[in-house]
Design a protein around this motif. Structure first.
Motif, PDB file in Angstrom:
ATOM      1  N   ASP A  67       6.368   7.525  -8.195  1.00  0.00           N
ATOM      2  CA  ASP A  67       6.598   7.815  -7.193  1.00  0.00           C
ATOM      3  C   ASP A  67       7.083   6.956  -6.022  1.00  0.00           C
ATOM      4  O   ASP A  67       6.285   6.137  -5.763  1.00  0.00           O
ATOM      5  CB  ASP A  67       5.948   8.768  -6.718  1.00  0.00           C
ATOM      6  CG  ASP A  67       6.045   9.768  -8.270  1.00  0.00           C
ATOM      7  OD1 ASP A  67       6.267  10.398  -8.533  1.00  0.00           O
ATOM      8  OD2 ASP A  67       4.890  10.295  -8.109  1.00  0.00           O
ATOM      9  N   ASP A  68       7.888   6.666  -5.686  1.00  0.00           N
ATOM     10  CA  ASP A  68       7.968   6.540  -4.251  1.00  0.00           C
ATOM     11  C   ASP A  68       8.690   6.093  -2.883  1.00  0.00           C
ATOM     12  O   ASP A  68       8.792   7.811  -2.825  1.00  0.00           O
ATOM     13  CB  ASP A  68       8.840   4.826  -4.788  1.00  0.00           C
ATOM     14  CG  ASP A  68       8.232   4.044  -4.125  1.00  0.00           C
ATOM     15  OD1 ASP A  68       8.082   3.756  -2.656  1.00  0.00           O
ATOM     16  OD2 ASP A  68       8.639   2.599  -5.007  1.00  0.00           O
ATOM     17  N   GLU A  69       8.735   5.577  -1.366  1.00  0.00           N
ATOM     18  CA  GLU A  69       9.604   6.566  -0.962  1.00  0.00           C
ATOM     19  C   GLU A  69      10.649   5.312  -0.472  1.00  0.00           C
ATOM     20  O   GLU A  69      10.842   4.041  -0.889  1.00  0.00           O
ATOM     21  CB  GLU A  69       9.362   5.787   0.605  1.00  0.00           C
ATOM     22  CG  GLU A  69       7.724   7.449   0.343  1.00  0.00           C
ATOM     23  CD  GLU A  69       6.701   7.082   1.870  1.00  0.00           C
ATOM     24  OE1 GLU A  69       7.413   6.542   2.702  1.00  0.00           O
ATOM     25  OE2 GLU A  69       6.406   8.052   2.293  1.00  0.00           O
ATOM     26  N   ILE A  70      12.250   5.940  -0.015  1.00  0.00           N
ATOM     27  CA  ILE A  70      13.142   5.214   0.185  1.00  0.00           C
ATOM     28  C   ILE A  70      13.623   5.790   2.120  1.00  0.00           C
ATOM     29  O   ILE A  70      13.907   7.126   2.440  1.00  0.00           O
ATOM     30  CB  ILE A  70      14.586   5.407  -0.237  1.00  0.00           C
ATOM     31  CG1 ILE A  70      14.057   5.010  -1.650  1.00  0.00           C
ATOM     32  CG2 ILE A  70      15.393   5.091  -0.129  1.00  0.00           C
ATOM     33  CD1 ILE A  70      15.104   5.333  -2.198  1.00  0.00           C
ATOM     34  N   SER A  71      13.482   5.438   2.972  1.00  0.00           N
ATOM     35  CA  SER A  71      13.115   5.642   4.781  1.00  0.00           C
ATOM     36  C   SER A  71      12.733   6.962   4.246  1.00  0.00           C
ATOM     37  O   SER A  71      12.976   7.604   5.289  1.00  0.00           O
ATOM     38  CB  SER A  71      15.150   5.912   4.646  1.00  0.00           C
ATOM     39  OG  SER A  71      16.318   4.632   4.304  1.00  0.00           O
ATOM     40  N   GLY A  72      11.885   6.693   4.394  1.00  0.00           N
ATOM     41  CA  GLY A  72      10.465   7.367   4.585  1.00  0.00           C
ATOM     42  C   GLY A  72      10.664   9.244   3.554  1.00  0.00           C
ATOM     43  O   GLY A  72      10.468   9.943   3.743  1.00  0.00           O
ATOM     44  N   GLU A  73      11.306   8.691   3.098  1.00  0.00           N
ATOM     45  CA  GLU A  73      11.950  10.223   1.635  1.00  0.00           C
ATOM     46  C   GLU A  73      11.301  10.277   0.962  1.00  0.00           C
ATOM     47  O   GLU A  73      11.090   9.178  -0.333  1.00  0.00           O
ATOM     48  CB  GLU A  73      13.437  10.538   1.786  1.00  0.00           C
ATOM     49  CG  GLU A  73      13.178  12.225   1.770  1.00  0.00           C
ATOM     50  CD  GLU A  73      15.131  12.150   0.976  1.00  0.00           C
ATOM     51  OE1 GLU A  73      15.402  13.220   0.982  1.00  0.00           O
ATOM     52  OE2 GLU A  73      16.012  11.352   1.631  1.00  0.00           O
ATOM     53  N   SER A  74      10.572  10.877   0.008  1.00  0.00           N
ATOM     54  CA  SER A  74      10.124  10.856  -0.748  1.00  0.00           C
ATOM     55  C   SER A  74      10.955  10.923  -2.562  1.00  0.00           C
ATOM     56  O   SER A  74      12.195  12.133  -2.334  1.00  0.00           O
ATOM     57  CB  SER A  74       8.595  11.769  -2.078  1.00  0.00           C
ATOM     58  OG  SER A  74       8.230  11.334  -0.093  1.00  0.00           O
ATOM     59  N   VAL A  75      10.852  10.095  -3.247  1.00  0.00           N
ATOM     60  CA  VAL A  75      11.756   9.995  -3.958  1.00  0.00           C
ATOM     61  C   VAL A  75      11.041   9.518  -5.926  1.00  0.00           C
ATOM     62  O   VAL A  75       9.565   9.485  -6.069  1.00  0.00           O
ATOM     63  CB  VAL A  75      12.824   8.022  -4.444  1.00  0.00           C
ATOM     64  CG1 VAL A  75      13.930   9.291  -3.225  1.00  0.00           C
ATOM     65  CG2 VAL A  75      12.021   7.114  -3.958  1.00  0.00           C
ATOM     66  N   ARG A  76      11.886  10.316  -6.836  1.00  0.00           N
ATOM     67  CA  ARG A  76      11.062  10.218  -8.468  1.00  0.00           C
ATOM     68  C   ARG A  76      11.927   8.853  -8.645  1.00  0.00           C
ATOM     69  O   ARG A  76      13.377   8.687  -8.675  1.00  0.00           O
ATOM     70  CB  ARG A  76      10.623  11.387  -9.318  1.00  0.00           C
ATOM     71  CG  ARG A  76      10.712  11.388 -10.145  1.00  0.00           C
ATOM     72  CD  ARG A  76       8.824  10.865 -10.417  1.00  0.00           C
ATOM     73  NE  ARG A  76       8.695  11.363 -12.131  1.00  0.00           N
ATOM     74  CZ  ARG A  76       8.090  10.743 -12.394  1.00  0.00           C
ATOM     75  NH1 ARG A  76       6.896  10.064 -11.312  1.00  0.00           N
ATOM     76  NH2 ARG A  76       6.737  10.589 -13.144  1.00  0.00           N
ATOM     77  N   VAL A  77      11.064   8.601  -8.891  1.00  0.00           N
ATOM     78  CA  VAL A  77      11.775   6.521 -10.259  1.00  0.00           C
ATOM     79  C   VAL A  77      11.890   6.711 -11.368  1.00  0.00           C
ATOM     80  O   VAL A  77      10.453   6.389 -11.573  1.00  0.00           O
ATOM     81  CB  VAL A  77      11.332   5.413  -9.059  1.00  0.00           C
ATOM     82  CG1 VAL A  77      12.590   4.398  -9.456  1.00  0.00           C
ATOM     83  CG2 VAL A  77      11.887   5.678  -6.930  1.00  0.00           C
ATOM     84  N   ALA A  78      12.983   6.769 -12.275  1.00  0.00           N
ATOM     85  CA  ALA A  78      12.697   6.662 -13.539  1.00  0.00           C
ATOM     86  C   ALA A  78      13.402   4.194 -13.782  1.00  0.00           C
ATOM     87  O   ALA A  78      14.498   4.158 -13.114  1.00  0.00           O
ATOM     88  CB  ALA A  78      13.609   7.213 -14.344  1.00  0.00           C
ATOM     89  N   TYR A  79      12.913   3.718 -13.959  1.00  0.00           N
ATOM     90  CA  TYR A  79      13.665   2.350 -14.089  1.00  0.00           C
ATOM     91  C   TYR A  79      13.189   1.457 -15.458  1.00  0.00           C
ATOM     92  O   TYR A  79      12.006   1.657 -15.916  1.00  0.00           O
ATOM     93  CB  TYR A  79      12.792   1.377 -13.122  1.00  0.00           C
ATOM     94  CG  TYR A  79      10.561   1.495 -13.389  1.00  0.00           C
ATOM     95  CD1 TYR A  79      10.616   0.655 -13.705  1.00  0.00           C
ATOM     96  CD2 TYR A  79      10.341   1.948 -12.330  1.00  0.00           C
ATOM     97  CE1 TYR A  79       9.199   0.093 -13.885  1.00  0.00           C
ATOM     98  CE2 TYR A  79       9.060   2.450 -12.853  1.00  0.00           C
ATOM     99  CZ  TYR A  79       8.670   0.854 -13.323  1.00  0.00           C
ATOM    100  OH  TYR A  79       7.086   1.101 -13.269  1.00  0.00           O
ATOM    101  N   LEU A  80      13.332   0.908 -16.394  1.00  0.00           N
ATOM    102  CA  LEU A  80      13.426  -0.597 -17.435  1.00  0.00           C
ATOM    103  C   LEU A  80      14.109  -1.617 -16.900  1.00  0.00           C
ATOM    104  O   LEU A  80      15.168  -2.035 -16.047  1.00  0.00           O
ATOM    105  CB  LEU A  80      13.851   0.515 -18.745  1.00  0.00           C
ATOM    106  CG  LEU A  80      15.695   0.493 -18.293  1.00  0.00           C
ATOM    107  CD1 LEU A  80      15.935   0.566 -19.849  1.00  0.00           C
ATOM    108  CD2 LEU A  80      16.396   1.508 -17.777  1.00  0.00           C
TER     109      LEU A  80
END
Length: 499
Positions: free
Chosen positions: A128-141
């Protein structure tokens, strides 16, 4: 002065103990439902987000294998980018970083994983992270291109999505679970209320049955018509009713005997008064006859007064609350004072009345008891001994202190006719007088003695002072009354309170 405690409702208390946990658990249930709903709503979207990241990673690995350095190769096609942004409720971001962490394509604002994050090629991870103050769910590999080995020879592929759809699905799940509870909770409260009312109905019926009883009805309550949980209470009430019935019967019998015993002196008073009045009216009274009538009146009034005093003493001895007020008593002092009070009466009958035992000042032991009742006990024992001891006999009051400090023994013995073993239990019954004696007594003295002794946690024992001899001309066996009181050492007593 503290206020008296208010009576509590059993129905209300049980209802409180049942509803309080229910109302406490309900918000906990809401919180747990919200957490579970978040987990449920996140799974399908995480799966979809992971597939997008994996597909993008496969594309990046393919382009890297071709050996091209054109960064545009790592960018999504216009159609794929349009597909990512086709969702009206959420925004999707992606990012591709090169082998050295350089930016290749996508959204530069997307944060990278922490530096201490483990790098496992092709291991799909979420955060879980933020972009420009908005919460996002991140999938990465981390993508390892073909021909590249080592943790430092990997490329980072990230796909992020805002949480709009997830929040809506979470809310829908919570609504679907919580809203029915607003109907179920009042229904559960109503069912609990009805169940309690039905369960407590036998108690109400028992209350009505008891209220319908007459005050004179002391018969036991039927235990078969009450719940098992209430049966011990009903048995205790039945036991109390039985003891109360026995006590009332004893009181009625006692009052009937007392009334019968009082009739004799009162009848004598009336007879002598009427006789004296008739003699005076007829002019036949002489001073000697009038004096004899007055003496009989005085004797009858003395008997009646003695009977009343004994009845009051018996009532005082049976008063549990009165007997509970206790203090440390010097038994030797009470015995010596009582003997002194009876000396004039003993001298009239030429009876040798004496005291043996420790002196008041030398006494080291005390008895925890009621001083007035213990004095009454000693008085009745001495009075009984003087009544049954013939002229010229001996009465001895004795107080013996245990050297180990355990008991203080009180004994009153006489040289009278004694009491046969067959009658030794009967003499302690109210209004009983031994047959074959011409003693004019109330029959209450020894009953009072036993009652006071029992109030002080001890018993009265009765035996002969001398061996019984069937041959005539020998000394009478006499009677010895013995009472053993629990002792308290004077040295162990607390100092008196300073006023």
């Amino acid at each position: 002065m503290s206020a008296a405690p208010q009576p509590r409702s059993l129905f209300g208390e049980i209802l409180d103990w049942m509803l309080a946990p229910l109302l406490l658990i309900w918000p906990i249930s809401v919180a747990l439902t919200w957490l579970v709903a978040q987990g449920i709503s996140a799974r399908p979207y995480d799966r979809e987000l992971g597939e997008m990241a994996r597909n993008l990673g496969l594309q990046v690995a393919t382009e890297s294998a071709r050996g091209t350095q054109n960064k545009a190769r790592y960018a999504l096609s216009a159609e794929a980018a349009a597909l990512l942004r086709a969702d009206e409720s959420d925004t999707v971001y992606y990012q591709v970083l090169g082998l050295r962490g350089e930016y290749l394509s996508g959204d530069q604002a997307l944060p990278v994983p922490q530096a201490d994050a483990s790098i496992q090629p092709w291991d799909l991870q979420f955060r879980d992270d933020e972009i420009s103050g908005e919460s996002v769910r991140v999938a990465y590999l981390w993508v390892a291109p073909e021909g590249q080995t080592g943790a430092n020879r990997t490329m980072l592929v990230q796909v992020a999505e805002t949480l709009g759809k997830r929040s809506r699905l979470t809310n829908e799940i919570i609504k679907g679970v919580i809203l029915p509870q607003f109907v179920i909770l009042p229904l559960a409260v109503l069912l609990v209320w009805l169940a309690l009312a039905r369960g407590i109905a036998p108690l109400n019926e028992l209350q009505r049955r008891i209220r319908r009883r007459e005050s004179s009805d002391l018969s036991p309550i039927d235990e078969g018509r009450v719940p098992d949980e209430v049966a011990p209470l009903v048995r205790a009430i039945n036991d109390l009713l039985a003891r109360l019935d026995q006590s009332i019967s004893s009181q009625k019998h006692f009052l009937a005997d007392a009334a019968h015993q009082l009739k004799t002196p009162l009848a004598g008073l009336r007879t002598q008064a009427e006789f004296a009045q008739r003699e005076i009216d007829e002019g036949r009274s002489s001073p000697s006859e009038l004096k004899r009538s007055l003496q009989q009146i005085a004797l009858s009034s003395q008997r009646a007064a003695h009977m009343v005093n004994q009845l009051l003493a018996m009532a005082r001895a049976e008063d549990k609350e009165h007997a509970a007020r206790r203090s440390m008593v010097n038994l030797s002092g009470l015995a010596i004072e009582t003997v002194r009070d009876f000396v004039p009466r003993a001298m009239e009958k030429r009876i040798d009345l004496g005291y043996e035992g420790a002196e008041i000042a030398a006494s080291q032991l005390r008895v925890l008891g009621h001083p007035l009742l213990i004095r009454e006990l000693i008085r009745n024992l001495v009075d009984n001994a003087l009544l049954y001891t013939p002229n010229g006999g001996t009465v001895t009051v004795r107080v013996v202190e245990d050297p180990f400090g355990q008991v203080v023994v009180l004994q009153v013995e006489d040289s009278g006719p004694g009491i046969p073993e067959s009658e030794r239990e009967k003499v302690f019954q109210p209004f009983y007088r031994a047959l074959g004696t011409e003693v004019d007594g109330s029959g209450l003295g020894l009953a009072i003695v036993r009652e006071i002794a029992q109030q002080h946690g001890t018993e009265v024992t009765l035996d002969d002072t001398r061996e019984r001899r069937p041959s005539p001309g020998h000394e009478t066996p006499g009677a010895r009354f013995t009472i053993r009181f629990q002792a308290q050492s004077q040295q162990a007593l607390p100092p008196p309170a300073q006023e």
